[in-house]
Write a protein that holds these residues in place. Sequence first.
Motif, PDB file in Angstrom:
ATOM      1  N   ILE A 293      -4.462  -5.285  -3.174  1.00  0.00           N
ATOM      2  CA  ILE A 293      -3.385  -4.290  -3.212  1.00  0.00           C
ATOM      3  C   ILE A 293      -2.244  -4.750  -4.109  1.00  0.00           C
ATOM      4  N   ASP A 294      -2.006  -6.055  -4.169  1.00  0.00           N
ATOM      5  CA  ASP A 294      -0.955  -6.568  -5.040  1.00  0.00           C
ATOM      6  C   ASP A 294      -1.341  -6.396  -6.509  1.00  0.00           C
ATOM      7  N   THR A 295      -2.632  -6.535  -6.801  1.00  0.00           N
ATOM      8  CA  THR A 295      -3.110  -6.279  -8.163  1.00  0.00           C
ATOM      9  C   THR A 295      -2.890  -4.819  -8.531  1.00  0.00           C
ATOM     10  N   ALA A 296      -3.197  -3.924  -7.588  1.00  0.00           N
ATOM     11  CA  ALA A 296      -2.974  -2.498  -7.835  1.00  0.00           C
ATOM     12  C   ALA A 296      -1.497  -2.218  -8.088  1.00  0.00           C
ATOM     13  N   ARG A 297      -0.629  -2.868  -7.330  1.00  0.00           N
ATOM     14  CA  ARG A 297       0.807  -2.637  -7.497  1.00  0.00           C
ATOM     15  C   ARG A 297       1.284  -3.085  -8.879  1.00  0.00           C
ATOM     16  N   LEU A 298       0.814  -4.259  -9.335  1.00  0.00           N
ATOM     17  CA  LEU A 298       1.249  -4.754 -10.636  1.00  0.00           C
ATOM     18  C   LEU A 298       0.698  -3.893 -11.774  1.00  0.00           C
ATOM     19  N   VAL A 299      -0.581  -3.531 -11.711  1.00  0.00           N
ATOM     20  CA  VAL A 299      -1.170  -2.707 -12.769  1.00  0.00           C
ATOM     21  C   VAL A 299      -0.504  -1.331 -12.800  1.00  0.00           C
TER      22      VAL A 299
ATOM     23  N   ARG B 221       0.832  -1.206   0.000  1.00  0.00           N
ATOM     24  CA  ARG B 221       0.000   0.000   0.000  1.00  0.00           C
ATOM     25  C   ARG B 221       0.866   1.257   0.000  1.00  0.00           C
ATOM     26  N   ARG B 222       1.921   1.246   0.808  1.00  0.00           N
ATOM     27  CA  ARG B 222       2.820   2.402   0.828  1.00  0.00           C
ATOM     28  C   ARG B 222       3.449   2.624  -0.543  1.00  0.00           C
TER      29      ARG B 222
ATOM     30  N   PHE C 177      -3.438 -19.389 -13.646  1.00  0.00           N
ATOM     31  CA  PHE C 177      -2.308 -19.047 -14.504  1.00  0.00           C
ATOM     32  C   PHE C 177      -2.675 -19.240 -15.978  1.00  0.00           C
ATOM     33  N   GLU C 178      -3.369 -20.319 -16.273  1.00  0.00           N
ATOM     34  CA  GLU C 178      -3.784 -20.567 -17.654  1.00  0.00           C
ATOM     35  C   GLU C 178      -4.772 -19.505 -18.136  1.00  0.00           C
ATOM     36  N   LYS C 179      -5.679 -19.075 -17.251  1.00  0.00           N
ATOM     37  CA  LYS C 179      -6.612 -18.007 -17.625  1.00  0.00           C
ATOM     38  C   LYS C 179      -5.856 -16.712 -17.905  1.00  0.00           C
ATOM     39  N   ALA C 180      -4.861 -16.423 -17.065  1.00  0.00           N
ATOM     40  CA  ALA C 180      -4.062 -15.219 -17.274  1.00  0.00           C
ATOM     41  C   ALA C 180      -3.339 -15.273 -18.616  1.00  0.00           C
ATOM     42  N   THR C 181      -2.843 -16.445 -18.968  1.00  0.00           N
ATOM     43  CA  THR C 181      -2.157 -16.615 -20.246  1.00  0.00           C
ATOM     44  C   THR C 181      -3.097 -16.343 -21.416  1.00  0.00           C
ATOM     45  N   ASP C 182      -4.299 -16.908 -21.346  1.00  0.00           N
ATOM     46  CA  ASP C 182      -5.276 -16.704 -22.420  1.00  0.00           C
ATOM     47  C   ASP C 182      -5.672 -15.236 -22.536  1.00  0.00           C
ATOM     48  N   LEU C 183      -5.860 -14.579 -21.398  1.00  0.00           N
ATOM     49  CA  LEU C 183      -6.245 -13.166 -21.418  1.00  0.00           C
ATOM     50  C   LEU C 183      -5.128 -12.296 -21.981  1.00  0.00           C
ATOM     51  N   PHE C 184      -3.888 -12.662 -21.663  1.00  0.00           N
ATOM     52  CA  PHE C 184      -2.756 -11.914 -22.208  1.00  0.00           C
ATOM     53  C   PHE C 184      -2.726 -12.024 -23.727  1.00  0.00           C
ATOM     54  N   LYS C 185      -2.927 -13.223 -24.223  1.00  0.00           N
ATOM     55  CA  LYS C 185      -2.903 -13.434 -25.670  1.00  0.00           C
ATOM     56  C   LYS C 185      -4.024 -12.673 -26.369  1.00  0.00           C
ATOM     57  N   SER C 186      -5.140 -12.476 -25.664  1.00  0.00           N
ATOM     58  CA  SER C 186      -6.258 -11.736 -26.259  1.00  0.00           C
ATOM     59  C   SER C 186      -6.076 -10.230 -26.141  1.00  0.00           C
ATOM     60  N   GLY C 187      -5.021  -9.803 -25.435  1.00  0.00           N
ATOM     61  CA  GLY C 187      -4.753  -8.380 -25.285  1.00  0.00           C
ATOM     62  C   GLY C 187      -5.388  -7.740 -24.073  1.00  0.00           C
ATOM     63  N   ASP C 188      -6.039  -8.524 -23.217  1.00  0.00           N
ATOM     64  CA  ASP C 188      -6.687  -7.995 -22.010  1.00  0.00           C
ATOM     65  C   ASP C 188      -5.668  -8.008 -20.876  1.00  0.00           C
ATOM     66  N   LEU C 189      -4.841  -6.972 -20.813  1.00  0.00           N
ATOM     67  CA  LEU C 189      -3.705  -6.962 -19.900  1.00  0.00           C
ATOM     68  C   LEU C 189      -4.119  -6.828 -18.437  1.00  0.00           C
ATOM     69  N   VAL C 190      -5.125  -6.010 -18.163  1.00  0.00           N
ATOM     70  CA  VAL C 190      -5.530  -5.805 -16.772  1.00  0.00           C
ATOM     71  C   VAL C 190      -6.104  -7.090 -16.177  1.00  0.00           C
ATOM     72  N   SER C 191      -6.992  -7.751 -16.915  1.00  0.00           N
ATOM     73  CA  SER C 191      -7.553  -9.011 -16.418  1.00  0.00           C
ATOM     74  C   SER C 191      -6.462 -10.066 -16.266  1.00  0.00           C
ATOM     75  N   SER C 192      -5.516 -10.069 -17.191  1.00  0.00           N
ATOM     76  CA  SER C 192      -4.397 -11.000 -17.081  1.00  0.00           C
ATOM     77  C   SER C 192      -3.612 -10.740 -15.800  1.00  0.00           C
ATOM     78  N   ALA C 193      -3.400  -9.467 -15.486  1.00  0.00           N
ATOM     79  CA  ALA C 193      -2.687  -9.116 -14.255  1.00  0.00           C
ATOM     80  C   ALA C 193      -3.454  -9.581 -13.024  1.00  0.00           C
ATOM     81  N   GLU C 194      -4.766  -9.405 -13.044  1.00  0.00           N
ATOM     82  CA  GLU C 194      -5.588  -9.825 -11.901  1.00  0.00           C
ATOM     83  C   GLU C 194      -5.462 -11.326 -11.652  1.00  0.00           C
ATOM     84  N   TRP C 195      -5.555 -12.104 -12.720  1.00  0.00           N
ATOM     85  CA  TRP C 195      -5.473 -13.555 -12.556  1.00  0.00           C
ATOM     86  C   TRP C 195      -4.068 -13.997 -12.159  1.00  0.00           C
TER      87      TRP C 195
END
Length: 660
Positions: A323-329, A267-268, A388-406
């Motif tokens: 908060i970790d999702t916020a940090r990565l995005v 958070r900091r 992890f597999e869902k994140a991979t599929d979302l990345f390939k589709s160009g949905d970067l934020v959803s990929s980061a969340e997963w």
Amino acid sequence: MRTRPLESAAILGLLLLAVLPPISAQSAPEWESEVSISVPAVTTAGEGVLSRLTVRVVRPGSGKVYFSADPLTQLDTQSAARTAALVACSLLGLNPNEFDFYVSMESDSMVIGGPSAGAAMTVAMVAALANLTLDGSVVMTGMVNPDGTVGPVGGIPAKLTAAAEGGAKLFLIPAGQEVVVENRVIEEPGPFWITRRVVRERVNVTELGMSLGVSVKSVMTIREAVEASTGWRIPLKEVEEVSLDPDVAAVITGWTNAYLAEYDSARREVLLNLSRLPEGPIKEYLKQKVETAKLEAEKAKELDSTGRPYSAASAAFRSAVAIDTARLVLEMALADDPTKPLLSHALELNQSIQKVESSLEATEPESSTSFEALVAAWQRLYDAMEAFEKATDLFKSGDLVSSAEWLVYANWRVRTARSWAGLCLPGGPPPDRSVILSVAATMLYEAESVVGYAASLLQDVGESSALLDHAMDRLALAKEAQQDGRHYAVIGLSAEAIAYSTLAIHGAFQTTDLRRLVDAVSKETLGRLARIMETGVRPVTALSYLEAAEVAREEGDLPSALLLYELSATYANIDVLVSLGEGAELAPPKAAPRPTQPSASPQPTQPAHEETPIWVALTISLASAAAGGAVGFILGRRSHQTDGTLDSAELDQIESCSSP
């Protein structure tokens, strides 16, 4: 004198007959019991009729259920027979693998198939197993749900009329169906033709029964139906103390503190760098994440102070994920190329998955507590691999934020798998390997039965459910794990499939008040826990889910409470099976090729225009994430007041990722 070959064979045969017991004696069961009852049905012409249901139970057996019908009936009637056997054994604390069940249904007319005889089948099986006498003047209709509750059915007025004509004095119906709506055809004669129209009418079943000389009683559970049909109440003890063992609670509290420490650090970092972003959708998204994480962290501290360690850890887990999702995005938004931090995170995560997977492969339980912990660890690792597999599929589709969340969720799921695997506290002796194999096979069989039952029921009414889809996914993973020899994973994944399928059934067929349903399921759950705790076993997973269910119930989140009660009851049943299965022998299944592991890192797709600004790409990705509902999924269990109904769409929003 030499004996001819034919004479020698005859003499040998006579000697064998003399020393061997008769074939009929060899094949006769050690124990058997048979009961018959009348069950109401509706003919294809829409009239009520009584069919004859006979249940025969034999021991020894292997848990098989054999069903025959004359005339033939639908598949969901056969699925109901399998569910009935599982529920009957669960209510009596018996191991279903010790028995075989033979169910036959005969009718003089062509009847409409369906699950409406499921509750009657279960009552008959309980009577056969417990040597009870059924009251022939009692007739009932209702589905059997996997948690021991009775589900709604159709055609009740016609069935009641048939029961009255057959001499019934008491007619049992599912709770919530005291008043039903029926279609009635009205004929209106004209000068040259007859006009027929269908009208919907409300029928008070209780009043109809009084006019026919039959008392009508609604029942919520099979336990109530057994008492009404036999006069015997199945013992139901409640747990006086439902808190976790102090040693286990202390370990889980340590998880909470670690999650909150990481929340504070992240958070900091996020707040320090958030000012570098211009105003816009991405910044608003990050602010919402920060606020969500803060609320969950505060909730974790409050729950911890009131002695709810698992619920506190669940809230801290959701806080850390948010908060970790916020940090990565945020890191992606500030980078020249947003895919680089995402790919780096994915690579590290894949290595963590492989490391934990190897560690679990080499781990065997040292106590009953570590057995439960290992089941939980494997189940969470499979969650991580799927995420992890869902994140991979979302990345390939160009949905970067959803990929980061997963990816973030998968990372924290790996961490919780590691935490559970490290829960090696003293306890009773671990189950023998033969018992573990037997329990895994039984749980997989139950999952196949319950998921198949739910699928057939929902298909009949044209319903679809994300809950059932999730259950089917869990079942598919459980089958893969069984082929791969990962028996602890089979147990955990099968338990999840059973709980979610049961919830899908409730969502599609609920007719009673949700509070009443939750109350009934909670009592059955406490009864299962009491049964296993009488043996000296102190469950870990079942008590953890029970605590979370009580918290959700207090907050008014009844759908989540119902799911958590179902999970608690299912895990309590695992403990019962372990207790009953000591000494069981089961050959291990042959190993099959391992399922494909997630790739080392998602492969980026080429953008249509290389000059597309990062802000535009992330904003489009954010919109896609919101549309897909992934943000809500990651945030964890909902916290809101629920009315007395159970809406299937609302149920489908229940997340499976809200606890460590």
